[in-house]
Each structure stands twice: as C-alpha cells, then as structure tokens.
Design a protein around this motif. Structure first.
Motif, PDB file in Angstrom:
ATOM      1  N   GLY A 159     -35.825  25.380   8.374  1.00  0.00           N
ATOM      2  CA  GLY A 159     -35.153  24.712   9.401  1.00  0.00           C
ATOM      3  C   GLY A 159     -34.512  23.694   9.050  1.00  0.00           C
ATOM      4  O   GLY A 159     -34.261  23.298   7.807  1.00  0.00           O
ATOM      5  N   THR A 160     -33.765  22.800   9.764  1.00  0.00           N
ATOM      6  CA  THR A 160     -32.907  21.804   9.279  1.00  0.00           C
ATOM      7  C   THR A 160     -33.692  20.586   8.816  1.00  0.00           C
ATOM      8  O   THR A 160     -32.969  19.787   8.165  1.00  0.00           O
ATOM      9  N   ASN A 161     -34.996  20.649   8.972  1.00  0.00           N
ATOM     10  CA  ASN A 161     -35.388  19.391   8.408  1.00  0.00           C
ATOM     11  C   ASN A 161     -36.094  19.705   6.957  1.00  0.00           C
ATOM     12  O   ASN A 161     -37.016  19.130   6.730  1.00  0.00           O
ATOM     13  N   HIS A 162     -35.980  20.938   6.419  1.00  0.00           N
ATOM     14  CA  HIS A 162     -36.016  21.527   5.330  1.00  0.00           C
ATOM     15  C   HIS A 162     -37.570  21.901   5.446  1.00  0.00           C
ATOM     16  O   HIS A 162     -38.275  22.164   4.190  1.00  0.00           O
ATOM     17  N   ALA A 163     -38.330  22.233   6.567  1.00  0.00           N
ATOM     18  CA  ALA A 163     -39.518  22.622   6.542  1.00  0.00           C
ATOM     19  C   ALA A 163     -39.627  24.161   6.874  1.00  0.00           C
ATOM     20  O   ALA A 163     -38.730  24.475   7.470  1.00  0.00           O
ATOM     21  N   PRO A 164     -40.355  24.788   6.413  1.00  0.00           N
ATOM     22  CA  PRO A 164     -40.441  26.560   6.556  1.00  0.00           C
ATOM     23  C   PRO A 164     -40.845  26.741   8.062  1.00  0.00           C
ATOM     24  O   PRO A 164     -41.404  25.978   8.812  1.00  0.00           O
ATOM     25  N   VAL A 165     -40.006  27.686   8.529  1.00  0.00           N
ATOM     26  CA  VAL A 165     -40.101  28.150   9.949  1.00  0.00           C
ATOM     27  C   VAL A 165     -40.583  29.818   9.840  1.00  0.00           C
ATOM     28  O   VAL A 165     -41.012  30.117  10.865  1.00  0.00           O
ATOM     29  N   ALA A 166     -40.314  30.609   8.958  1.00  0.00           N
ATOM     30  CA  ALA A 166     -40.565  31.790   8.812  1.00  0.00           C
ATOM     31  C   ALA A 166     -40.802  32.168   7.546  1.00  0.00           C
ATOM     32  O   ALA A 166     -40.044  31.739   6.572  1.00  0.00           O
ATOM     33  N   VAL A 167     -41.720  33.325   7.154  1.00  0.00           N
ATOM     34  CA  VAL A 167     -41.683  33.819   5.808  1.00  0.00           C
ATOM     35  C   VAL A 167     -41.920  35.431   5.709  1.00  0.00           C
ATOM     36  O   VAL A 167     -42.731  35.803   6.622  1.00  0.00           O
ATOM     37  N   CYS A 168     -41.505  35.966   4.858  1.00  0.00           N
ATOM     38  CA  CYS A 168     -41.678  37.410   4.580  1.00  0.00           C
ATOM     39  C   CYS A 168     -42.545  37.726   3.332  1.00  0.00           C
ATOM     40  O   CYS A 168     -42.343  37.241   2.177  1.00  0.00           O
ATOM     41  N   LEU A 169     -43.790  38.205   3.600  1.00  0.00           N
ATOM     42  CA  LEU A 169     -44.601  38.299   2.563  1.00  0.00           C
ATOM     43  C   LEU A 169     -44.915  39.903   2.275  1.00  0.00           C
ATOM     44  O   LEU A 169     -45.071  40.540   3.440  1.00  0.00           O
ATOM     45  N   PRO A 170     -45.508  40.451   1.341  1.00  0.00           N
ATOM     46  CA  PRO A 170     -45.986  41.776   1.286  1.00  0.00           C
ATOM     47  C   PRO A 170     -47.167  41.911   1.953  1.00  0.00           C
ATOM     48  O   PRO A 170     -48.134  41.054   1.968  1.00  0.00           O
ATOM     49  N   ILE A 171     -47.345  43.132   2.382  1.00  0.00           N
ATOM     50  CA  ILE A 171     -48.620  43.486   3.191  1.00  0.00           C
ATOM     51  C   ILE A 171     -49.689  43.826   2.082  1.00  0.00           C
ATOM     52  O   ILE A 171     -50.768  43.595   2.544  1.00  0.00           O
ATOM     53  N   ASP A 172     -49.544  44.584   1.077  1.00  0.00           N
ATOM     54  CA  ASP A 172     -50.458  44.955   0.078  1.00  0.00           C
ATOM     55  C   ASP A 172     -50.283  44.233  -1.126  1.00  0.00           C
ATOM     56  O   ASP A 172     -49.388  44.131  -1.759  1.00  0.00           O
ATOM     57  N   GLY A 173     -51.469  43.151  -1.205  1.00  0.00           N
ATOM     58  CA  GLY A 173     -51.316  42.225  -2.275  1.00  0.00           C
ATOM     59  C   GLY A 173     -52.449  42.465  -3.431  1.00  0.00           C
ATOM     60  O   GLY A 173     -52.320  41.799  -4.593  1.00  0.00           O
ATOM     61  N   HIS A 174     -53.449  43.161  -3.060  1.00  0.00           N
ATOM     62  CA  HIS A 174     -54.509  43.525  -4.148  1.00  0.00           C
ATOM     63  C   HIS A 174     -55.232  44.625  -3.905  1.00  0.00           C
ATOM     64  O   HIS A 174     -55.204  45.153  -2.749  1.00  0.00           O
ATOM     65  N   HIS A 175     -55.681  45.442  -5.049  1.00  0.00           N
ATOM     66  CA  HIS A 175     -56.355  46.683  -4.864  1.00  0.00           C
ATOM     67  C   HIS A 175     -57.745  46.532  -3.922  1.00  0.00           C
ATOM     68  O   HIS A 175     -58.246  47.349  -3.194  1.00  0.00           O
TER      69      HIS A 175
END
Length: 307
Positions: free
Chosen positions: A69-85
């Motif tokens: 956002g405008t205050n440099h704080a995170p508002v959304a993130v895209c992460l992988p669904i599958d991260g570990h076996h």
C-alpha cells in the motif's frame, strides 16, 4: 545470491522470457533478472501489470510476489500452493497443534525477540538489562504481555522519547514498514517452503490475515530492521528512498550467528521455519530453533550496507 526485486516506478510491465523476469515500459525493455536469483518481487508503484506466466514461474521457484500500500506495508501476496513434499502431514500437524504447544512456541518467540531487542540497545550504547530481565520472566503464552512491555521500554531508548511507532506515519515509521515488508516476504516464503500454511498462526489469529504464521516467525528478526534503520539515519537517509530500498533489500544476506558458525539471515529464517515444522510434527516446542541475539560487532557492521 538471491535478490529482492523492488518495482517502484509507475507503469512498468513484468513478464517472463527464457528464464528471466523482464521489466518493460511502453513496450521497451528496461531491465531483466534471472528468475533463479529472485527471492521476492515487491511492488510499490501504481499501474504496474504482470503476466500470469511470470506469477506461475515465480511460484514454481518458491518466490513471492508481494503488493504494498501507500504506507509501504504489504496488502497482498502470491505464494506457491505446494511448498514441500510432506506438506499435507505438516499442515495437519500445524492445524491440530495443542494449545499448550502453541503457547510454549509463542513464549520461545517472545523471549528471542526481547533478547534481540536488548542486543540492539546494547550495540547503540543503551543498557539492555531491563529487557533481559523481562525475557527471563516470559511465561507460556506470555500472559503478562511482556512483549508489549518490552516494546514500551525499547522504542524510546532506541529512537528517542518523542518517537511513536505508527504504521500510518511517514519518515522513520515508513522506513520500518518497508524493512518489515522485505522481512515478512522472506518469512512467508520460508514458511511455505517448510510445508506449513502461512495463515494458521501460533499467536496471530486475525481472520483477515493470510500471513499469520509469517507474522509470528518475523518477531525475533524485527530488531535487525530497527538496527539497519538507525544505520541509515546515521547516514542522513530519513525516508523510503531508492538508496534505503537498496539497503533493505540486502537484509537477506546480513550475517547472523548460527549453530555451525556465521550464516545469512535468510539461512536463519529458513532453519527457524523448518524446525517449527518439526515442532508441530513432534509436539515438542524445544524443536524450534530461534536466532541467538546478534553480537555488537555484527550489528555495528550494518553500517557497511549503507556505504
């Protein structure tokens, strides 16, 4: 070296081509970065577009796409669904963790955070004894809220009596927001890579927080951002500028003490998340390995990043 890529110019377009993330403006390429070198892409600017192919390529490599956002704080993130076996088993253990276990895990996190705050104070000429005493008194689940009590002592000593930590303010607060954003992205990535679900927190439990566990993991590392911010202020940098962004992007490579000697902050966060997964699986809070307080020498050396 993994890199944090910051997109701070309006109107840029992000795409992927032959293993590179390509940055374009008005159809003209202005830069490219090997995808294998990218730890996270942080987008601050407006009017930025990107292709689905890029988002998929980043997720496939475990990198995060983080929007601010405008205050440099995170508002959304895209992460992988599958991260570990072993992700399924680990998330089940995380979800089914007993209340006594999560309370003990939170106690360990709070102790590590307060001890790191004390180390930062000592490195800047202030006594950290009061905080060390608080750290020894933290109980299971921190029922006395010693984390908040320590913060009330810590900030005036570190930043001055008139300083007030407020995410919505500019200046030093905006700088802290930006540094924490970089750190939060690293924690979220490490949480997913460990096969854990980022929205199932230990202590943070806001229903609207998709990164609750990352916000738990980040706590012992926040004082490193605070120390780096002081180093920037000492160099006359008092806002979120291209120079301060470059310095904060180097956070992941900062030297930290590890069990086998000095390692990077990125390596310590990764180990923290991997051992947290084992703590959930085994039901043993002692399996969680948190960072030792950095030495005065290593904290003083943060000034090198600003030069």
């Amino acid at each position: 070296m993994e890199r944090i890529v910051d997109i701070a110019t309006d109107g840029r377009h992000l795409s992927v081509s032959r293993g590179f993330m390509v940055v374009s403006e008005d159809g003209r390429e202005v830069g490219r970065v090997p995808l294998d070198d990218v730890a996270a892409v942080v987008v601050h600017a407006h009017g930025v577009t990107w292709t689905t192919s890029l988002a998929v390529a980043l997720a496939g490599r475990g990198a995060t796409l983080l929007l601010c956002g405008t205050n440099h704080a995170p508002v959304a993130v895209c992460l992988p669904i599958d991260g570990h076996h072993a992700q399924n088993a680990r998330i089940r253990a995380q979800w089914q963790a007993s209340r006594p276990l999560t309370k003990q895990l939170w106690r360990r996190i709070v102790v590590a955070k307060i001890r790191c705050q004390a180390a930062v104070l000592e490195a800047h000429g202030c006594s950290g004894q009061a905080l060390e005493h608080m750290a020894r008194r933290v109980g299971s689940g921190d029922p006395q809220n010693l984390e908040a009590q320590a913060a009330r002592r810590y900030w005036p000593l570190l930043m001055g009596e008139n300083f007030r930590r407020d995410r919505s303010l500019d200046g030093i607060n905006a700088m802290l927001n930006y540094g924490y954003t970089i750190l939060r992205s690293l924690c979220a990535r490490s949480v997913v890579a460990a096969g854990l679900h980022p929205s199932i927190g230990i202590h943070h439990a806001n229903r609207g927080n998709a990164l609750a566990l990352a916000d738990d993991v980040i706590e012992p590392f926040r004082p490193i951002v605070d120390a780096l911010t002081l180093a920037l202020l000492a160099q006359g940098i008092s806002g979120v500028t291209p120079e301060s962004k470059r310095v904060y992007a180097g956070l992941i490579a900062i030297d930290m003490p590890g069990p086998d000697g000095t390692t990077t902050l990125s390596g310590v966060v990764t180990r923290c998340c991997q051992t947290l997964a084992m703590a959930f699986i085994n039901g043993n809070p002692a399996d969680l390995h948190l960072p030792d307080p950095p030495s005065t020498t290593s904290l003083s050396g943060l000034g090198v990043l600003t030069s």
